[in-house]
Design an enzyme around this catalytic site. Structure first.
Site, short mmCIF file in Angstrom:
data_model
loop_
_atom_site.label_atom_id
_atom_site.label_comp_id
_atom_site.label_asym_id
_atom_site.label_seq_id
_atom_site.Cartn_x
_atom_site.Cartn_y
_atom_site.Cartn_z
N GLY A 297 41.36 39.82 38.20
CA GLY A 297 40.05 39.73 37.57
C GLY A 297 39.25 41.00 37.83
O GLY A 297 39.63 42.06 37.34
N SER B 20 46.73 43.69 40.29
CA SER B 20 45.56 44.14 39.53
C SER B 20 44.34 44.15 40.48
O SER B 20 44.39 44.77 41.52
CB SER B 20 45.37 43.26 38.30
OG SER B 20 44.50 43.85 37.38
N TRP B 21 43.26 43.45 40.12
CA TRP B 21 42.14 43.33 41.06
C TRP B 21 42.60 42.70 42.38
O TRP B 21 42.09 43.02 43.45
CB TRP B 21 41.01 42.50 40.45
CG TRP B 21 40.04 41.97 41.46
CD1 TRP B 21 39.91 40.68 41.88
CD2 TRP B 21 39.07 42.73 42.22
NE1 TRP B 21 38.93 40.58 42.84
CE2 TRP B 21 38.39 41.82 43.06
CE3 TRP B 21 38.71 44.07 42.26
CZ2 TRP B 21 37.38 42.21 43.93
CZ3 TRP B 21 37.70 44.47 43.12
CH2 TRP B 21 37.05 43.55 43.95
N ASP C 69 52.16 49.99 31.86
CA ASP C 69 50.97 49.20 32.14
C ASP C 69 49.78 49.89 31.46
O ASP C 69 49.38 50.98 31.84
CB ASP C 69 50.76 49.13 33.65
CG ASP C 69 49.64 48.18 34.07
OD1 ASP C 69 48.70 47.98 33.28
OD2 ASP C 69 49.71 47.66 35.20
N HIS D 231 51.60 45.20 32.27
CA HIS D 231 50.72 44.86 33.40
C HIS D 231 50.98 43.48 34.00
O HIS D 231 50.81 43.28 35.19
CB HIS D 231 49.26 44.94 32.94
CG HIS D 231 48.26 44.68 34.02
ND1 HIS D 231 48.04 45.56 35.06
CD2 HIS D 231 47.40 43.64 34.22
CE1 HIS D 231 47.09 45.07 35.86
NE2 HIS D 231 46.69 43.92 35.37
#
Length: 321
Positions: free
Chosen positions: A51, A118-119, A275, A303
């Site tokens: 996120g 990711s986050w 990605d 990704h």
């Protein structure tokens, strides 16, 4: 990855149900959803979702051998099953790190493995830099270091060149004179009282932009999930809030600057070559800052953690702990 005709990708472990789930009260009126599955006496592993604002889902339990791991999933402030939903109050990176420590203490975990993409890679790294003595090992995917150039890549002048049709839809939601800073433009529409009636529409478009670019091959199921009203509202509001505030870090180079704090912790980095959201440059630079880390750039992947080759490498990494 598939090396020849006789080699196949690893598949996810079978579906399992949590043996316990709860909401843990933390500071500032937030309640954090936490669940545990797998082996109660196994290696504790914390799944750190993306996120910000993405929340967890049952399929994420399946990256881990349930006989080997005590699998811990949690929804970060404001998203998933945590409460209050879509709240931006007292919702910063440092609040999330404090929540992770509160979860560890509540569950009486001494040290744990961090698994984040990711986050989730950002938050895992920052937690480990803050609490290295509590971090046993780190498995990362789709590296995001919360730098201005990474945000500009996705929201200004990078990903748009690969997905021009999706970018046109995303950017045209706001007036032309605001399109040079879409994070700011969307944040205003996702938070200001005068846009309350249109808020959900902007949330869906913010979320759809990411859902349209997350996989190497277009994924209609991913796009449909991205515009689910409950998911999209939390995801869009929280992401815009964090990105407008540079993820609440004290410098653009915060994570790379503090990598030396992780020198005694095994780190595995798995990165899709194609990605479009978090391109390989960040994973490469992170690995250069941590010579002891293992970097695997997966040749045919985007990704998503559920790209077949990425999924394979992640499961191999958890099995190897």
């Amino acid at each position: 990855m598939r090396a020849d005709s006789t080699t196949t990708f690893r598949s996810l472990y079978p579906s399992i149900e949590p043996y316990t789930s709860e909401r843990i009260p933390v500071a500032d009126g937030h309640e954090i959803y936490v669940e545990q599955s797998g082996n109660p006496h196994g290696i504790p592993v914390l799944f750190v979702h993306g996120g910000p604002g993405g929340g967890t889902s049952p399929i994420q339990r399946r990256f881990f051998n349930p006989s080997k791991y005590r699998i811990i999933l949690f929804d970060q402030r404001g998203c998933g099953k945590s409460r209050p939903h879509a709240s931006l109050e007292n919702n910063t990176t440092w609040d999330l790190i404090a929540d992770m420590e509160a979860i560890r203490t509540h569950l009486r975990v001494k040290t744990w493995v961090l698994f984040g993409g990711s986050w989730g890679s950002t938050l895992s790294l920052l937690y480990a830099q803050t609490h290295p003595e509590r971090t046993r090992q780190i498995i990362l995917r789709g590296i995001f270091l919360s730098r201005r150039k990474e945000l500009d890549w996705f929201y200004r002048d990078g990903t748009r060149s690969l997905f021009p049709e999706a970018w046109k839809r995303f950017s045209s939601m706001v007036p032309t004179d605001e399109q040079d800073d879409l994070i700011k433009a969307y944040y205003k529409r996702l938070t200001a009282p005068e846009f309350e009636r249109e808020r959900l529409s902007f949330a869906k478009e913010w979320s759809l932009w990411e859902g349209s670019t997350v996989t190497l091959v277009p994924d209609d199921e991913q796009r449909a999930h991205s515009v689910d009203p409950v998911f999209a509202l939390a995801f869009a509001r929280i992401e815009a809030h964090y990105f407008l505030n540079q993820c609440f870090l004290d410098s653009d180079n915060h994570i790379l600057r503090d990598c030396h704090k992780l020198k005694d912790i095994p780190v595995t980095i798995i990165q899709g070559r194609y990605d479009a959201i978090c391109p390989p440059t960040s994973a490469w630079e992170l690995a250069q800052a941590m010579p002891w880390a293992s970097l695997k750039i997966v040749p045919v992947a985007g990704h998503s953690a559920f790209e077949p080759a990425i999924q394979h490498e992640l499961i191999c990494a958890t099995d190897a702990v």
